[in-house]
Design a protein around this motif. Structure first.
Motif, short mmCIF file in Angstrom:
data_model
loop_
_atom_site.label_atom_id
_atom_site.label_comp_id
_atom_site.label_asym_id
_atom_site.label_seq_id
_atom_site.Cartn_x
_atom_site.Cartn_y
_atom_site.Cartn_z
N ARG A 1 -1.48 46.94 1.61
CA ARG A 1 -0.03 47.13 1.45
C ARG A 1 0.25 47.95 0.19
O ARG A 1 1.13 48.82 0.20
N GLU B 1 -0.25 51.53 0.88
CA GLU B 1 0.84 52.05 1.71
C GLU B 1 2.06 52.35 0.86
O GLU B 1 2.68 53.42 0.98
N GLU C 1 1.89 55.40 -1.17
CA GLU C 1 1.72 56.60 -0.34
C GLU C 1 0.27 57.07 -0.32
O GLU C 1 -0.02 58.27 -0.36
#
Length: 204
Positions: free
Chosen positions: A40, A43, A46
Motif C-alpha cells: 500500500r 501504491e 506512486e
C-alpha cells in the motif's frame, strides 16, 4: 521479524530496500504481511524504484525465487509471529539474515525470551543457520553511546546473548511519518544499516 506489531518492521523494510537500491543494488521487497502495508505504501508513493510483491502465504520460502530474477537482494517484511506464525516462520526459513527491530523499552526487552525460542525452532528446519541480529529502533539518540537507556538496552540484550547491529535508528518524524510518501534514504541511518548488512554478507 518480531512477535508483536508496531515495532517498525514495515518502516524498516521499506527504508532498507530504498537504501540498498541507492547503494547500487537491485532489491526485491516482499510484503509477507496480510495487512499489505508495504504494498500500500508503494501504491500511495506512486511506485518504488524496485519491485514490491505481496506474498502473505505460508510457503513464502518456496515462492520467492520465482520472482527474484537478477535481483541482488531480497528484503522480506514479515508479519508478527503471534498472529501469523506460518507466514513469519516461512519467511524465516528463506531469509539468510533475521533482523529483529527492538525499541529500548523494558516491555520490549521482556519479549525477547520468547523470540529466542521461536528462532531456535525455525533454525532447526534450515539446512544452514540464519544469521540473527537485533536492530535498536526508535532510540533516544541517533548514535550508539555509552550512557542512557539506549546503552542500557544494548547491555541487557548483549548479556542475554543477542548480537546487536552497530547502526541504530533514532526516533524521528522523518521515519515515523513517512508511510505513503516517497523515500530518500541518502544521509539517513538506513544507509548506514544497508552498508553494515552488506559488509556482514560479504564477511559471511
Amino acid at each position: 521479524m518480531n512477535l508483536k506489531p508496531g515495532v517498525g518492521k514495515t518502516t524498516s523494510a521499506v527504508w532498507l530496500a530504498h537504501a540498498l537500491h541507492e547503494s547500487g543494488l537491485s532489491p526485491l521487497l516482499v510484503d509477507g504481511d496480510p495487512a499489505a502495508s508495504a504494498l500500500r505504501w508503494s501504491e500511495l508513493a506512486e511506485g518504488f524504484p524496485f519491485p514490491v510483491i505481496a506474498l502473505p502465504v505460508g510457503d513464502v520460502h518456496r515462492r520467492v525465487n520465482d520472482f527474484l530474477g537478477s535481483r541482488q537482494a531480497v528484503v522480506l517484511d514479515a508479519p508478527q509471529l503471534e498472529d501469523h506464525p506460518r507466514i513469519a516462520r516461512s519467511i524465516m526459513r528463506y531469509a539468510g539474515e533475521w533482523i529483529v527491530p527492538v525499541t529500548p523499552a523494558p516491555i520490549e526487552l521482556d519479549r525477547m525470551a520468547p523470540i529466542r525460542g521461536e528462532m531456535a525452532d525455525v533454525q532447526s528446519l534450515r539446512a544452514e543457520p540464519a544469521r540473527t541480529v537485533v536492530l535498536l529502533n526508535r532510540t533516544n539518540r541517533p548514535d550508539a553511546t555509552r550512557t542512557g537507556p539506549d546503552a542500557d538496552a544494548r547491555e541487557a540484550l548483549t548479556e542475554r546473548g543477542f548480537e546487536l547491529l552497530d547502526t541504530q535508528i533514532a526516533r524521528l518524524d522523518l521515519y515515523a511519518q513517512s508511510f505513503g510518501s516517497p523515500v530518500q534514504a541518502k544521509g539517513s541511518a538506513y544507509m548506514d544499516l544497508a552498508d553494515e548488512l552488506i559488509k556482514r554478507q560479504e564477511e559471511a
